[in-house]
Write an enzyme that holds these catalytic residues in place. Structure first.
Site, PDB file in Angstrom:
ATOM      1  N   GLY A 251       0.811  -1.211   0.000  1.00  0.00           N
ATOM      2  CA  GLY A 251       0.000   0.000   0.000  1.00  0.00           C
ATOM      3  C   GLY A 251       0.849   1.268   0.000  1.00  0.00           C
ATOM      4  O   GLY A 251       0.545   2.244  -0.698  1.00  0.00           O
TER       5      GLY A 251
ATOM      6  N   GLN B 287      -7.606   0.370   3.809  1.00  0.00           N
ATOM      7  CA  GLN B 287      -8.489  -0.162   4.858  1.00  0.00           C
ATOM      8  C   GLN B 287      -9.870  -0.541   4.322  1.00  0.00           C
ATOM      9  O   GLN B 287     -10.614  -1.244   5.001  1.00  0.00           O
ATOM     10  CB  GLN B 287      -8.658   0.863   5.982  1.00  0.00           C
TER      11      GLN B 287
ATOM     12  N   ALA C 205      -2.564  -6.312   0.222  1.00  0.00           N
ATOM     13  CA  ALA C 205      -3.109  -7.648   0.507  1.00  0.00           C
ATOM     14  C   ALA C 205      -3.144  -7.987   1.994  1.00  0.00           C
ATOM     15  O   ALA C 205      -4.073  -8.643   2.465  1.00  0.00           O
ATOM     16  CB  ALA C 205      -2.296  -8.709  -0.236  1.00  0.00           C
ATOM     17  N   HIS C 206      -2.149  -7.521   2.747  1.00  0.00           N
ATOM     18  CA  HIS C 206      -2.055  -8.013   4.133  1.00  0.00           C
ATOM     19  C   HIS C 206      -3.112  -7.422   5.055  1.00  0.00           C
ATOM     20  O   HIS C 206      -3.233  -7.830   6.208  1.00  0.00           O
ATOM     21  CB  HIS C 206      -0.639  -7.830   4.695  1.00  0.00           C
TER      22      HIS C 206
ATOM     23  N   THR D 272      10.634  -8.445 -11.920  1.00  0.00           N
ATOM     24  CA  THR D 272       9.941  -9.728 -11.989  1.00  0.00           C
ATOM     25  C   THR D 272       8.806  -9.770 -10.974  1.00  0.00           C
ATOM     26  O   THR D 272       8.986  -9.390  -9.819  1.00  0.00           O
ATOM     27  CB  THR D 272      10.933 -10.881 -11.737  1.00  0.00           C
TER      28      THR D 272
ATOM     29  N   CYS E 126       2.093   2.597  12.826  1.00  0.00           N
ATOM     30  CA  CYS E 126       3.356   3.287  12.592  1.00  0.00           C
ATOM     31  C   CYS E 126       3.680   4.269  13.708  1.00  0.00           C
ATOM     32  O   CYS E 126       4.834   4.582  13.930  1.00  0.00           O
ATOM     33  CB  CYS E 126       3.313   4.032  11.270  1.00  0.00           C
TER      34      CYS E 126
END
Ligand SMILES: *Cc1c(COP(=O)(O)O)cnc(C)c1O
Length: 392
Positions: free
Chosen positions: A72, A180, A201-202, A238, A326
């Site tokens: 993100g 979110q 994704a996480h 890649t 954070c």
């Protein structure tokens, strides 16, 4: 209770076993490079395209408009820096808000040091952007509006469609950090007038280190990383094939279960909010009561330090957060809580609990009991509280 209680799903989520299962073959037998020409590798290219298609569908976008990134933060950086560069001839003004994630705020601050002008909009006491202020902030030199879909600390959901309309009417690009919100609430990029959108994704039970930026066809944007021809030559390197496959699987499941999941989380969240507000005196809920993510609860407890509360919850195996992931570890009060008008001392006593569908009523009950116990204990040690009770 031996088991840990995980209530920090805004920081990260557990990767689903189905997602891990989908990823594993791409580490082992299906290890080919999607750019190679032989049949063995073409299945990897196909897997990447399939995941891209799943994501595009979840957004109401075209498959060619989804670009994979390393998460993100990278998507936010890309959207903001690359439009700033590509539209420099038109202007140097960017509009954002005071409650963005640091991935957006610090990127804007970086641009300010490089000749760009940034307006940081205020929000109301619930954390919602004031649309009239947005309109007033627009100048002939404005090239980008970047406003988050849903806030990671207080869960507030912004009037995205209205912001999209304002942006379109003024011919300004609109980027939204939807990390979110993506696959948690309904999103359609065309209906909502979104030109760029970041996700990761996480935050939705996928793996860490993989995200995407949606870039609407026709948006001029510079390449983020120069090199090979991957991601339509805009983000070379890649592909993270296992990550992409895992992301696709996580989105597929999240979209299929969105409604049921939200219902369950809202029920649990509202139960938690009701109990805490009723049973812990001198407590407030931060954020909007209704326009809020299904899994977010954020409280301020007067007369205590959020950090002490967190440590004591941790000793009871409860994982929570005092602000954004954070800012944990620093003692500055959260910029989001200050922006909604909380005084420093109240912002300091804040606790964010973000649920998942895996949480149970028993876990919530146990957590509420511990919060009551700990807040009470901390207040008894607080000179501020002593002062307050003496005056009453
Ligand atoms: C977590 C988060 C990010 C950062 O995403 P990463 O994939 O961890 O880099 C950005 N914005 C918001 C709102 C977030 O919650």
């Amino acid at each position: 209770m031996e088991k840990k209680i995980y209530l920090d799903n805004a920081a990260t989520t557990r990767t689903r076993p189905e997602v891990v299962d989908a990823m594993l073959p791409y580490f082992t037998e299906k290890f080919g490079n999607p750019s190679s020409v032989y049949e063995f590798a073409s299945q990897n290219k196909k897997a990447v395209d399939e995941a891209r298609g799943t994501i595009a569908k979840a957004l109401g976008a075209d498959i060619t408009e989804v670009y994979f990134t390393g998460g993100g933060t990278e998507a936010d950086n890309w959207a903001i820096k690359a439009t700033a560069e590509a539209y420099k001839a038109k202007g140097n003004h960017i509009i954002t808000t005071k409650i963005e994630h640091h991935a957006v705020l610090h990127t804007c601050e970086y641009l300010e040091k490089n000749g760009y002008e940034v307006t940081y909009l205020d929000v109301d006491e619930y954390g919602i952007v004031k649309l009239d202020q947005l309109e007033k902030a627009i100048k002939p030199t404005t090239i980008l509006i970047t406003i988050m879909f849903a806030n990671n600390e207080i869960g507030t959901i912004q009037p995205i469609k209205e912001i999209g309309e304002i942006a379109k009417r003024n011919k300004i690009l609109f980027h939204t950090d939807a990390v979110q919100a993506f696959a948690q609430v309904d999103i359609n990029v065309n209906d909502m007038g979104i030109d760029m959108l970041s996700a990761s994704a996480h935050k939705l039970n996928g793996p860490k280190g993989i995200g995407f930026l949606y870039i609407k066809k026709g948006v001029k944007i510079r390449s983020l990383i120069h090199g090979g021809a991957q991601e339509r030559q805009r983000r070379a390197g890649t592909e993270n094939v296992p990550g992409v496959v895992g992301f696709g699987k996580a989105v597929e499941i999240a979209m299929a279960t969105m409604e049921d999941r939200a219902k369950k989380e809202i029920e649990l969240r509202d139960y938690l909010i009701k109990r805490v507000l009723a049973e812990v005196p001198y407590t407030r809920l931060n954020g909007d009561r209704v326009k809020r993510l299904p899994n977010n609860a954020n409280f301020s407890f007067q007369f205590i330090e959020g950090e002490s509360l967190l440590i004591m919850l941790d000793m009871n195996h409860i994982c929570a957060s005092s602000g954004s992931a954070c800012t944990s570890g620093s003692l500055d009060p959260s910029h989001v809580l200050l922006a909604i008008g909380l005084p420093h001392e109240i912002a300091h006593g804040s606790l964010r609990l973000t649920l998942s569908e895996d949480n149970t009523v028993e876990e919530i009950d146990y957590t509420v009991e511990k919060i009551k116990e700990i807040v009470d204990k901390l207040r008894k040690m607080s000179p501020l509280y002593e002062d307050f009770t003496r005056k009453r």
